[in-house]
Structures are given as structure tokens and as C-alpha cells.
Design a protein around this motif. Structure first.
Motif, PDB file in Angstrom:
ATOM      1  N   ASP A  30       0.826  -1.206   0.000  1.00 49.36           N
ATOM      2  CA  ASP A  30       0.000   0.000   0.000  1.00 49.36           C
ATOM      3  C   ASP A  30       0.863   1.261   0.000  1.00 49.36           C
ATOM      4  O   ASP A  30       0.550   2.258  -0.667  1.00 49.36           O
ATOM      5  CB  ASP A  30      -0.936   0.014   1.209  1.00 49.36           C
ATOM      6  N   ALA A  33       2.332   1.713  -3.391  1.00 50.23           N
ATOM      7  CA  ALA A  33       1.345   2.300  -4.299  1.00 50.23           C
ATOM      8  C   ALA A  33       1.289   3.814  -4.129  1.00 50.23           C
ATOM      9  O   ALA A  33       1.212   4.568  -5.107  1.00 50.23           O
ATOM     10  CB  ALA A  33      -0.026   1.686  -4.049  1.00 50.23           C
ATOM     11  N   SER A  34       1.355   4.269  -2.886  1.00 49.90           N
ATOM     12  CA  SER A  34       1.335   5.708  -2.627  1.00 49.90           C
ATOM     13  C   SER A  34       2.584   6.377  -3.192  1.00 49.90           C
ATOM     14  O   SER A  34       2.520   7.489  -3.738  1.00 49.90           O
ATOM     15  CB  SER A  34       1.240   5.970  -1.123  1.00 49.90           C
ATOM     16  N   THR A  37       2.267   6.493  -7.080  1.00 50.36           N
ATOM     17  CA  THR A  37       1.273   7.498  -7.468  1.00 50.36           C
ATOM     18  C   THR A  37       1.822   8.907  -7.315  1.00 50.36           C
ATOM     19  O   THR A  37       1.675   9.757  -8.209  1.00 50.36           O
ATOM     20  CB  THR A  37      -0.003   7.333  -6.634  1.00 50.36           C
ATOM     21  N   LEU A  65       1.254  -3.052  -9.418  1.00 48.39           N
ATOM     22  CA  LEU A  65       0.864  -1.642  -9.460  1.00 48.39           C
ATOM     23  C   LEU A  65       0.751  -1.139 -10.897  1.00 48.39           C
ATOM     24  O   LEU A  65      -0.115  -0.310 -11.199  1.00 48.39           O
ATOM     25  CB  LEU A  65       1.872  -0.798  -8.680  1.00 48.39           C
ATOM     26  N   GLU A  68      -2.699  -2.490 -11.970  1.00 47.81           N
ATOM     27  CA  GLU A  68      -3.916  -2.147 -11.231  1.00 47.81           C
ATOM     28  C   GLU A  68      -4.022  -0.692 -10.784  1.00 47.81           C
ATOM     29  O   GLU A  68      -5.112  -0.230 -10.470  1.00 47.81           O
ATOM     30  CB  GLU A  68      -4.016  -3.052  -9.982  1.00 47.81           C
ATOM     31  N   VAL A  69      -2.902   0.037 -10.719  1.00 49.48           N
ATOM     32  CA  VAL A  69      -2.936   1.376 -10.129  1.00 49.48           C
ATOM     33  C   VAL A  69      -2.544   2.458 -11.130  1.00 49.48           C
ATOM     34  O   VAL A  69      -3.185   3.503 -11.214  1.00 49.48           O
ATOM     35  CB  VAL A  69      -2.023   1.445  -8.881  1.00 49.48           C
ATOM     36  N   VAL A  70      -1.492   2.242 -11.876  1.00 50.59           N
ATOM     37  CA  VAL A  70      -1.001   3.240 -12.834  1.00 50.59           C
ATOM     38  C   VAL A  70      -0.824   2.578 -14.191  1.00 50.59           C
ATOM     39  O   VAL A  70      -0.885   1.361 -14.316  1.00 50.59           O
ATOM     40  CB  VAL A  70       0.341   3.850 -12.368  1.00 50.59           C
TER      41      VAL A  70
END
Length: 317
Positions: A30, A33-34, A37, A65, A68-70
Motif C-alpha cells: 500500500d 502504491a502511494s 502514485t 501496481l 492495477e494502479v497506474v
């Protein structure tokens, strides 16, 4: 964030790179991920990992990541191989190409943008190691290649070999430890990289965290020097000579209204041949502090003072 070409190549990278060595060990998914981002929002593109970071978990987290995130296309992904889990160097063609395949599987990617030999292996002929780099590009598994932790003569030899014959892939990066506390690479490695057309990617540009000033009065709880797996990594930079340099950085930071972290990063970022220092933060908050260095350019008089206080003795002929 400003961008620069990596060496004498067409590859453009952000002038600050995100390191992921702590991902999966001291940095939870987590928090990673921060970090990613925040890095993307600041305009960062270069993300550096390696197959041995957290026994491959760093690559797995990064791959997740990117899915799923970027967006993967927003980043220049760099990884490395040549160090086995037992710490033995192995830059044989067999190991390197197998390691690259394993990295791509963990990352969930068809290719990486930059693949680097993590360390020089004296037991493997250099031409065999370099042939693996050629094959990696030819097969589409990477777009560019480089080296890491090579001595000056090793960079020079690899660079000359690759440019001696059409069809070989040029070495476009040299990832080396470089900071105000570690300038010995300026004697031979930096000139060799510049001559070979390889852009410098300094790792540990904050002197293993010491240049932030956090160790001025002792070892804080929660710092790398307070952990069992990083204590010996930090210890060499806790001597009196390094402390003198740190105090100069702190003084410069106070005069500029900046942080010691920002001053140390700005210094190495703008050294000759540097493309992008690689910053490995444990938390997103730490990374955001590092990203603020993008707004700082050191005045000539402060740069000169830091040059003087950290200068190294010239090498003998």
C-alpha cells in the motif's frame, strides 16, 4: 519534472528516478502504491528495481501496481540481474537470460525499457556477458541495456566492445553509488562512462540516508541504521569526515530555506554526466520530500563550497 536523455541514446527519463529496493521488505504494498502514485503525479517516469530486491517481491509489487494502479506506458521500467540469492555474482549468458525471463514474469511485462548487469562477474568472460545483452534486445525482452557497480576500466572495456562492431547494443547507463559522501567514482568511473556514452544513474544519492541529517545526534528509532539488515550498510558513513560534510549541507540548506535532503539531491543531480539519481524512500512522505528537490537549483557559490568540503584527493598516476 524535467527530463533528460540517458547517455548518448534516444531514451528520455525523468531527472529523478524512483528506487524500489525496500519494497516488500521495509515498504508494504500500500505504501509502495502511494509512492508510485506521488512519483507519477510529480512527472516522474524512471522506476528502478532488480531481481534480488526482497527476493523478487519488489518486482512483483511493481508489476501489480503497473496493472492495477497506474499505466505501464507512463513509466520507464528498469531492472537488473547478475546477483544470485546467495550473493554470488553470476553474469553468465545462461543465468542472465534466465533471470530476465523470471523478472518479466514477476513484473507481468513482455519487455522492460532498461536492463542492467547488476555487478561485474570476474569468472565470466565479459564478451559472454555482453552477448546476453545483445540477445535480450534482439529478442525484444528489453529496449536498452546498461551496467551497474562496474569499475572504470570495466565500463570502458564494455563500452568499447559494444561500439566496436555494428549490431552490438551500446551501453547507455552506468548505475553507481554517488553522493557528496561517495565521490571516488569521479576518478575513473565517471570519465569512463562519459566516454562510453553511458548516462549516470547514481544510487544512494543521499549517502545511504546520512545526508538528510537524521544521524547528526545519534541513530533514530525506525531509521535504516537502527535495523539489523541495514545497520552495516549505513555505518561506514557515520564517521567524523562524513559528519563534517553533513554539517556543511545543513548549513547550506538553512541559508537557502531548503532541506538538507534537497540540497544533497540537487548537488548530485546536476553533476556532469548524471541523468537521474535513484531515490529509494521507505515511505511516501519521505519520497515527497525528495520530489521537492526538483524546485531547487544550487547557487554557484554553494555548489562550489560543497565541492570543496567533499573533494577527494587526486589519484596517483
Amino acid at each position: 519534472m524535467e527530463e533528460r536523455h540517458l547517455g548518448r541514446s534516444g531514451l528520455v527519463v525523468s531527472r529523478l528516478g524512483l528506487g524500489t529496493m525496500t519494497w516488500g521488505q521495509d515498504t508494504e504494498p500500500d505504501e509502495a502504491a502511494s509512492q508510485l502514485t506521488a512519483f507519477a503525479e510529480a512527472g516522474g517516469t524512471l522506476v528502478d528495481t532488480a531481481d534480488v530486491y526482497s527476493d523478487g517481491l519488489s518486482e512483483r509489487i511493481l508489476g501489480h501496481l503497473l496493472r492495477e494502479v497506474v499505466g505501464r506506458d507512463d513509466f520507464v521500467i528498469a531492472t537488473k540481474a547478475a546477483i544470485r540469492p546467495n550473493g554470488r555474482y553470476d553474469a553468465s549468458r545462461r543465468h542472465l537470460l534466465s533471470a530476465l525471463d523470471a523478472s518479466l514474469e514477476r513484473l507481468g511485462l513482455e519487455y522492460v525499457d532498461l536492463w542492467q548487469v547488476h555487478a561485474y562477474d570476474p569468472r565470466t568472460p565479459l564478451e559472454e556477458t555482453l552477448s546476453a545483452l545483445d540477445e535480450a534486445v534482439l529478442s525484444g525482452r528489453t529496449r536498452y541495456v546498461g551496467v551497474s557497480n562496474y569499475a572504470g576500466w570495466q565500463i570502458a572495456k564494455a563500452g568499447a566492445w559494444q561500439r566496436a562492431w555494428p549490431g552490438r547494443e551500446p551501453i547507455i547507463s552506468a548505475q553507481l553509488e554517488y553522493s557528496l559522501l561517495r565521490r571516488d567514482i569521479e576518478r575513473e568511473a565517471v570519465p569512463a562512462a562519459l566516454d562510453a556514452g553511458a548516462g549516470l544513474l547514481p544510487w544512494s544519492p543521499l549517502g545511504r540516508g546520512v545526508l538528510t541529517g537524521k544521524y547528526r545526534t545519534g541513530i533514530p528509532a525506525g531509521s535504516r541504521a537502527a535495523t539489523s539488515h541495514f545497520a552495516e550498510f549505513v555505518r561506514p558513513y557515520l564517521d567524523e569526515e562524513c559528519a563534517r560534510i553533513v554539517e556543511s549541507v545543513v548549513t547550506a540548506a538553512e541559508g537557502l530555506g531548503a532541506s538538507p535532503l534537497g540540497v544533497a539531491l540537487a548537488w548530485v543531480r546536476d553533476r556532469p554526466g548524471v541523468a537521474a539519481p535513484i531515490v529509494g524512500a521507505r515511505t511516501a512522505a519521505q519520497l515527497k520530500q525528495a520530489l521537492l528537490s526538483e524546485q531547487l537549483t544550487l547557487p554557484l557559490e554553494i555548489r562550489s563550497a560543497l565541492d570543496d568540503v567533499s573533494d577527494i584527493a587526486p589519484a596517483s598516476p
